[in-house]
Design a protein around this motif. Structure first.
Motif, short mmCIF file in Angstrom:
data_model
loop_
_atom_site.label_atom_id
_atom_site.label_comp_id
_atom_site.label_asym_id
_atom_site.label_seq_id
_atom_site.Cartn_x
_atom_site.Cartn_y
_atom_site.Cartn_z
N ASP A 294 11.39 20.30 -7.05
CA ASP A 294 11.26 20.68 -8.46
C ASP A 294 11.34 22.18 -8.68
N TYR A 295 11.48 22.96 -7.58
CA TYR A 295 11.43 24.41 -7.73
C TYR A 295 12.52 25.10 -6.92
N LYS A 296 12.76 26.34 -7.27
CA LYS A 296 13.80 27.15 -6.64
C LYS A 296 13.68 27.18 -5.11
N PHE A 297 12.45 27.32 -4.59
CA PHE A 297 12.27 27.41 -3.14
C PHE A 297 12.81 26.17 -2.42
N ASP A 298 12.63 25.00 -3.03
CA ASP A 298 13.13 23.75 -2.43
C ASP A 298 14.65 23.78 -2.36
N LEU A 299 15.25 24.20 -3.47
CA LEU A 299 16.71 24.23 -3.56
C LEU A 299 17.30 25.29 -2.63
N GLU A 300 16.62 26.44 -2.54
CA GLU A 300 17.10 27.50 -1.63
C GLU A 300 17.07 27.03 -0.19
N ALA A 301 15.98 26.35 0.19
CA ALA A 301 15.88 25.84 1.57
C ALA A 301 16.98 24.83 1.85
N GLY A 302 17.20 23.91 0.91
CA GLY A 302 18.26 22.92 1.08
C GLY A 302 19.63 23.54 1.17
N ARG A 303 19.90 24.51 0.28
CA ARG A 303 21.21 25.16 0.26
C ARG A 303 21.45 25.92 1.57
N GLN A 304 20.44 26.67 2.04
CA GLN A 304 20.59 27.43 3.28
C GLN A 304 20.80 26.53 4.49
N ALA A 305 20.20 25.33 4.45
CA ALA A 305 20.36 24.39 5.57
C ALA A 305 21.70 23.68 5.52
N GLY A 306 22.33 23.64 4.34
CA GLY A 306 23.60 22.95 4.19
C GLY A 306 23.45 21.53 3.68
N ALA A 307 22.25 21.17 3.19
CA ALA A 307 22.01 19.84 2.66
C ALA A 307 22.44 19.76 1.20
N VAL A 308 22.61 18.55 0.70
CA VAL A 308 22.80 18.33 -0.73
C VAL A 308 21.46 18.63 -1.40
N THR A 309 21.50 19.32 -2.54
CA THR A 309 20.26 19.66 -3.23
C THR A 309 20.15 18.90 -4.55
N ASP B 289 10.23 17.67 -1.37
CA ASP B 289 9.08 18.49 -1.68
C ASP B 289 7.99 17.52 -2.14
N LEU B 290 6.74 17.97 -2.13
CA LEU B 290 5.66 17.07 -2.52
C LEU B 290 5.11 17.37 -3.91
N ASP B 291 4.38 18.48 -4.04
CA ASP B 291 3.69 18.79 -5.29
C ASP B 291 4.67 19.08 -6.42
N GLY B 292 4.57 18.30 -7.49
CA GLY B 292 5.46 18.48 -8.63
C GLY B 292 6.77 17.73 -8.50
N THR B 293 7.03 17.16 -7.32
CA THR B 293 8.24 16.37 -7.10
C THR B 293 7.87 14.90 -6.95
N LEU B 294 7.10 14.58 -5.90
CA LEU B 294 6.62 13.21 -5.73
C LEU B 294 5.32 12.98 -6.51
N THR B 295 4.62 14.06 -6.81
CA THR B 295 3.40 13.96 -7.61
C THR B 295 3.64 14.62 -8.96
N ASN B 296 2.83 14.23 -9.94
CA ASN B 296 2.83 14.96 -11.20
C ASN B 296 2.21 16.33 -10.95
N PRO B 297 2.70 17.37 -11.61
CA PRO B 297 2.13 18.71 -11.39
C PRO B 297 0.65 18.75 -11.78
N VAL B 298 -0.20 19.13 -10.83
CA VAL B 298 -1.63 19.26 -11.14
C VAL B 298 -2.16 20.65 -10.76
N HIS B 299 -1.42 21.34 -9.90
CA HIS B 299 -1.90 22.64 -9.44
C HIS B 299 -1.89 23.67 -10.57
N ASP B 300 -3.02 24.31 -10.76
CA ASP B 300 -3.12 25.42 -11.72
C ASP B 300 -3.04 26.71 -10.90
N PHE B 301 -1.81 27.19 -10.72
CA PHE B 301 -1.60 28.34 -9.83
C PHE B 301 -2.24 29.61 -10.37
#
Length: 197
Positions: A154-169, A14-26
């Motif tokens: 850094d977030y649930k969506f990343d882990l869900e995608a990895g888990r559904q694909a069968g990758a290590v999360t 993932d990019l934002d908040g994982t490779l970068t420091n969190p800057v997005h003000d959602f």
């Protein structure tokens, strides 16, 4: 039985908040876009029609360009990516951002030399996470087996995608929010992940 991350050869981040420091003000982004508090911005945008959708998409692109230019590298990111690249690992990005903004962020944090547009999958190239299609497409392009793949985020969506694909999360975050049922490994930051490699 513990998974040996040192043997993994296909790393998708993932990019934002994982490779970068969190800057997005959602919260601010939702206010500007006129969306309810806690709305999933991309999901809400996908359900919007016509001219309003075009207007909101343009506003979102402007907001993301603003935040991409402000991106700073997460602790340990340069060292981790350099180490994986030196080992000959495949490196990719799977983000809910656009590919264009992702490439701008990668340049801002000083690791753009490791990523071409071919290995950056954004929301226009595949359905947004948690859908795993973008991750699976990346592995297909690389002809990489799923048992050699790692999804880092850094977030649930990343882990869900990895888990559904069968990758290590791998969950990288210092906050209190955890999703143990979706997480194989958790580290406070990328520097800690780098230490085990």
């Amino acid at each position: 039985m513990p998974i040996n991350l040192q043997n993994k050869t296909a790393w998708v981040f993932d990019l934002d908040g994982t490779l970068t420091n969190p800057v997005h003000d959602f919260a601010h982004m939702r206010r500007v876009l006129g969306m309810p508090e806690n709305a999933d911005i991309l999901h809400t945008l996908a359900q919007t029609q016509g001219e309003l959708k075009q207007q909101l998409t343009q506003k979102l692109d402007e907001l993301e360009a603003f935040y991409a230019a402000k991106a700073t590298p997460a602790l340990g990111v340069v060292e981790l990516i350099a180490k994986l690249a030196a080992r000959g690992c495949k490196l990719g990005i799977f983000t809910r951002n656009t590919q264009e903004m992702a490439l701008l962020s990668l340049e801002s944090i000083g690791i753009d030399q490791y990523f071409t547009s071919k290995v950056v999958i954004g929301r226009d190239e595949a359905p947004a996470k948690p859908d795993p299609q973008g991750l699976l497409e990346m592995l297909k392009r690389w002809k990489a087996p799923i048992d050699g793949a790692v999804m880092v985020g850094d977030y649930k969506f990343d882990l869900e995608a990895g888990r559904q694909a069968g990758a290590v999360t791998v969950h990288v975050a210092s906050g209190q929010e955890r999703w143990p049922e979706l997480t194989d490994y958790h580290y406070l930051n990328l520097a800690d992940l780098n230490k085990v490699l």
